[in-house]
Scaffold this active site. Structure first.
Site, PDB file in Angstrom:
ATOM      1  CE  LYS A   1      -6.560   2.726  47.384  1.00  0.00           C
ATOM      2  NZ  LYS A   1      -6.286   2.531  45.948  1.00  0.00           N
TER       3      LYS A   1
ATOM      4  N   GLY B   1      -6.791  -0.068  55.759  1.00  0.00           N
ATOM      5  CA  GLY B   1      -7.990   0.219  54.962  1.00  0.00           C
ATOM      6  C   GLY B   1      -8.869  -1.032  54.885  1.00  0.00           C
ATOM      7  CG  HIS B   2      -7.585  -4.501  52.788  1.00  0.00           C
ATOM      8  ND1 HIS B   2      -6.255  -4.250  52.516  1.00  0.00           N
ATOM      9  CD2 HIS B   2      -8.203  -4.605  51.583  1.00  0.00           C
ATOM     10  CE1 HIS B   2      -6.076  -4.217  51.198  1.00  0.00           C
ATOM     11  NE2 HIS B   2      -7.223  -4.415  50.615  1.00  0.00           N
TER      12      HIS B   2
ATOM     13  NE  ARG C   1      -1.356  -2.261  41.645  1.00  0.00           N
ATOM     14  CZ  ARG C   1      -2.608  -2.646  41.357  1.00  0.00           C
ATOM     15  NH1 ARG C   1      -3.638  -2.006  41.886  1.00  0.00           N
ATOM     16  NH2 ARG C   1      -2.823  -3.669  40.553  1.00  0.00           N
TER      17      ARG C   1
ATOM     18  CG  HIS D   1      -3.868  -1.419  53.343  1.00  0.00           C
ATOM     19  ND1 HIS D   1      -5.091  -0.798  53.490  1.00  0.00           N
ATOM     20  CD2 HIS D   1      -3.734  -1.650  52.014  1.00  0.00           C
ATOM     21  CE1 HIS D   1      -5.643  -0.611  52.316  1.00  0.00           C
ATOM     22  NE2 HIS D   1      -4.850  -1.134  51.391  1.00  0.00           N
TER      23      HIS D   1
END
Ligand code: PAF
Length: 286
Positions: free
Chosen positions: A152, A38-39, A190, A36
């Site tokens: 995170k 974030g990656h 998730r 996503h």
């Protein structure tokens, strides 16, 4: 350009050795896939500071307990390759379980004591040894100058930093800020598990952190009052089952008796059967 994919350690090493021999600096983003933004932010950070960028996609069985979601963990390699390409990755390392653990159960593991035992480690007792073992193995395979991890997973980042320091692994560990959905939910692979109702309720983690941060900045704040403010937000959200919330010292991950100039707020909760985590740093001044 679509990143070139490698499935074997030996093929990857040949290519990365060639880059290093010509003086290139290698940036590395380890992931478990289902990428996503974030990656994406980690890959972009790696792109901006290194000559060569490689991301790994490996759903590491060692870090899942038998009752956890290893089999169900979301996987979509073509989608991951497209996101990694957009973010600027040159290579993807996508080993099989047999390539990573050819002898079956590993006899050699890396365990970072103390830091791994609280909070997430208390709920998931074998998790951080699984993470530390696969990350040290990936560092040995890739040989990066710099490796990028999301904040995170704050405790994971602390464990990895300590492992690198204790074992003198020659890599700079770079922590990157949490990337959030518009309503404040931290991005996570998730999140896909959440029902519509649980997805709406999941914002409770961020709201609890906001309440804790506000409390931490108020006169006379102490760990108890901050945790009460965080707890009150969970008390008003029946869909969420709190695992833990905590005020900790960001270096030791221990609960302080009195607040320092910087505190870390941690939270973990279940929405349905999905376990989510989040955290934030509060600067209180000196
Ligand atoms: O954060 C993750 O996705 C994983 O724990 C990591 C660091 C890739 C190790 O499997």
């Amino acid at each position: 350009m679509t990143p070139e994919r490698f499935k074997t350690i030996s093929e990857l090493r040949i290519v990365l050795d060639r880059h290093r021999a010509s003086g290139a600096e290698v940036g590395f983003v380890p992931t478990m896939g289902y990428l996503h933004d974030g990656h994406g932010s980690l890959i972009r950070a790696a792109r901006s500071a290194n000559d060569v960028v490689i991301a790994s996609i490996f759903v590491n069985p060692l870090q899942f307990a038998p009752d956890e979601d290893l089999a169900a963990y979301p996987r979509d390699l073509d989608r991951d390759a497209a996101l990694a390409a957009d973010a600027g990755a040159d290579y993807l390392f996508v080993p099989s379980v047999e390539e990573m653990y050819p002898f079956g159960p590993v006899l050699t593991t890396v365990a970072v004591s103390d830091l791994s035992e609280r909070w997430d480690g208390a709920s998931r007792p074998t998790h951080f040894a699984g993470v530390a073992t696969v990350v040290s193995k990936l560092f040995n395979i890739v040989g990066p100058c710099r490796a990028y991890f999301g904040e995170k997973d704050f405790q994971q980042l602390a464990v990895i930093r300590r492992m690198v320091a204790d074992l003198s692994i020659p890599v700079e560990v770079v922590g990157c800020p949490i990337v959030r959905e518009p309503d404040g939910l931290a991005m996570s692979s998730r999140n896909i598990y959440l029902s519509a109702e649980d997805r709406a309720a999941a914002v409770v983690l961020r709201r609890s952190l906001d309440a804790g941060a506000e409390s931490a900045l108020s006169a006379g704040a102490d760990p108890d009052t901050i945790e009460s403010a965080m707890q009150a937000i969970f008390d008003a959200e029946p869909r969420a089952k709190l695992d833990y919330l905590a005020v900790v010292d960001p270096a030791t991950l221990r609960r302080p008796d009195a607040l320092g100039s910087e505190v870390q707020l941690l939270v973990a909760a279940y929405l349905g059967s999905t376990r989510l985590i989040d955290n934030c740093t509060v600067q209180r001044g000196s």
